[in-house]
Design an enzyme around this catalytic site. Structure first.
Site, PDB file in Angstrom:
ATOM      1  N   GLU A  82       0.802  -1.223   0.000  1.00  0.00           N
ATOM      2  CA  GLU A  82       0.000   0.000   0.000  1.00  0.00           C
ATOM      3  C   GLU A  82       0.832   1.268   0.000  1.00  0.00           C
ATOM      4  OE1 GLU A  82      -0.162  -2.375   2.312  1.00  0.00           O
ATOM      5  OE2 GLU A  82      -0.460  -1.571   4.337  1.00  0.00           O
ATOM      6  N   ASN A  83       2.123   1.156   0.269  1.00  0.00           N
ATOM      7  CA  ASN A  83       2.944   2.356   0.165  1.00  0.00           C
ATOM      8  C   ASN A  83       3.254   2.709  -1.295  1.00  0.00           C
ATOM      9  OD1 ASN A  83       4.455  -0.116   0.603  1.00  0.00           O
ATOM     10  ND2 ASN A  83       6.313   1.119   0.559  1.00  0.00           N
TER      11      ASN A  83
END
Lengths: 217, 225
Positions: A55-56
């Site tokens: 998700e980064n």
């Protein structure tokens, strides 16, 4: 029909992520949470075309970086150095979470403090007064991924069940968990019904008694 | 477009400002700009960032200097977040905890001129308490408002003299979103190239979102120090 594996004990710690990996269809887009869920990657079939999302801001995440591969600009959601695979892509945070909320991410695998029979997830905060809360992307994943799978031990260190009629820890998401992978059993959750898919070293009847839950077979 | 140095670039960020600071942990954290902000002495700041500082440098040093009144972030607690942990437990810093996707989307909304939006994240949790909810087509959503910055401090890989930016790997994270959401956006980059040297098809943040660029050369980008 539940498969009861009685000729053995509970799943070992490394067997749980291996069991999860068997249920991830070829071609899926998958997000693996911090901790034990990360180990699912070690058991995926490299030929199955499964794409890992972090998700980064990356699709096509590869394995952990070896010492001579470490790049401080290439990390996973746990801030550990990783590698990229052919076909990888990078994107900013709004796009990364749009992938979840927009229903594009097939599966996320998360750890949990508790899961309720109705699929409520509690995994971000113990609620203790001196604990510093941190949520990260957990609530977004719970609300956004099309399927939320949980890896956890079935019982806490004090023996209390973690698959419960109703969560007592602060919630991460409501009714979002569809499968729970534990050392003693794999469960499928559907509309408040809990089905024991497989048990390990125990029976459905024994688990039902210990969990104080009705378990469908 | 090109600032002389980091101190000149952050001059004008005043006491009480809301400052968006890029980075996911150390990746993409504009340490030179944060250090300059610390040297400027600006205080009573509200900082918006995914984390609340690592170790003793960068954002952690700004917190340690007592210049931050409030932090809006998704994941303050980490193995090396001792500076924040100490301030929080002593009641010396205010925390607004926001799910990571909402943090990004609230800034995206600010940058895109969206007044508010309904989001499914956090429905039924303590982080949605007190917020308006609405059922739309059978699904529940929480009303979320934009987060605007007076300034954004971000780190990119390369800029051209038109202010166009490209990033590097997962260090991109919040940079492109924050760049759109602040009155003044300041980018720390490893090099500035002439306009035209970045393929227009590859520009990630167009120069319209970038006000100042500070070149901070790094030894052989991509190689761990």
């Amino acid at each position: 029909m539940t498969v009861e594996h009685l000729g053995r004990g509970p799943l070992e710690r490394n067997e749980i992520p291996a069991r999860v990996a068997r249920d991830i269809p070829a071609g899926s887009y998958v997000n693996l949470g911090i901790g034990q869920p990360t180990a699912v990657a070690d058991y995926l079939d490299p030929g199955a075309g499964i794409t890992l999302h972090t998700e980064n801001g990356m699709l096509g995440m590869g394995r952990a970086a070896l010492p001579d591969e470490i790049d401080p600009d290439l990390t996973n959601a746990g801030k550990m150095p990783v590698t990229e695979t052919p076909g990888a892509s990078y994107f900013h945070q709004a796009d990364s979470f749009a992938m979840m909320r927009g229903g594009h991410l097939d599966i996320c695998v998360l750890g949990a403090f508790q899961v309720s029979a109705g699929g409520d997830l509690a995994n971000w905060h113990t609620g203790e007064p001196d604990a510093i809360p941190a949520v990260g992307g957990a609530m977004d994943l719970a609300a956004g991924a099309r399927n939320v799978y949980v890896i956890m031990t079935l019982f806490a260190k004090d023996g209390t069940p973690k698959l419960v009629p109703a969560c007592t820890y602060p919630l991460t998401g409501l009714g979002c968990v569809t499968r729970v992978y534990t050392d003693h059993a794999v469960f499928a959750l559907d509309q408040g019904q809990v089905q024991a898919v497989e048990t390990y070293g125990t029976t459905v009847a024994a688990l039902s008694e210990r969990l104080q839950l009705v378990l469908a077979q | 477009m090109i600032a002389v140095d980091a101190d000149a670039a952050v001059a004008g960020i005043s006491d009480g400002a809301t400052v968006l600071i890029g980075g996911f942990g150390a990746a993409g954290q504009p340490v030179e700009l944060i250090d300059a902000l610390r040297r400027s002495g600006a205080g009573d700041l509200t900082v918006v960032s995914n984390n609340a500082g690592n170790g003793d440098e960068g954002l952690a040093a700004l917190l340690a200097a007592g210049q931050v009144r409030k932090i809006i972030c998704s994941y303050p607690r980490q193995a090396d977040s001792w500076v924040f942990d100490g301030l929080y437990r002593a009641g010396k810093i205010e925390l607004e905890l926001v799910p990571q996707g909402n943090l990004a989307e609230r800034m995206r909304a600010a940058g895109a001129g969206i007044g508010a939006f309904f989001c499914p994240t956090g429905v039924g949790t303590v982080l949605a308490e007190g917020k308006e909810t609405r059922s739309i087509d059978g699904r529940d959503y929480v009303l979320e408002y934009p987060i605007r910055g007076d300034a954004a401090l971000i780190k990119a890989f390369r800029a051209d003299t038109a202010g166009n930016l490209v990033y590097r790997k997962t260090a991109r994270n919040f940079g492109p979103v924050m760049a759109t959401a602040a009155s003044v956006t300041i980018a720390e980059v490893t090099e500035v190239v002439p306009a035209g040297a970045i393929d227009p098809e590859c520009v990630v943040t167009p120069g319209i979102f970038v006000d100042r660029v500070v070149a901070v050369p790094e030894p052989a980008a991509g190689v761990a120090s």
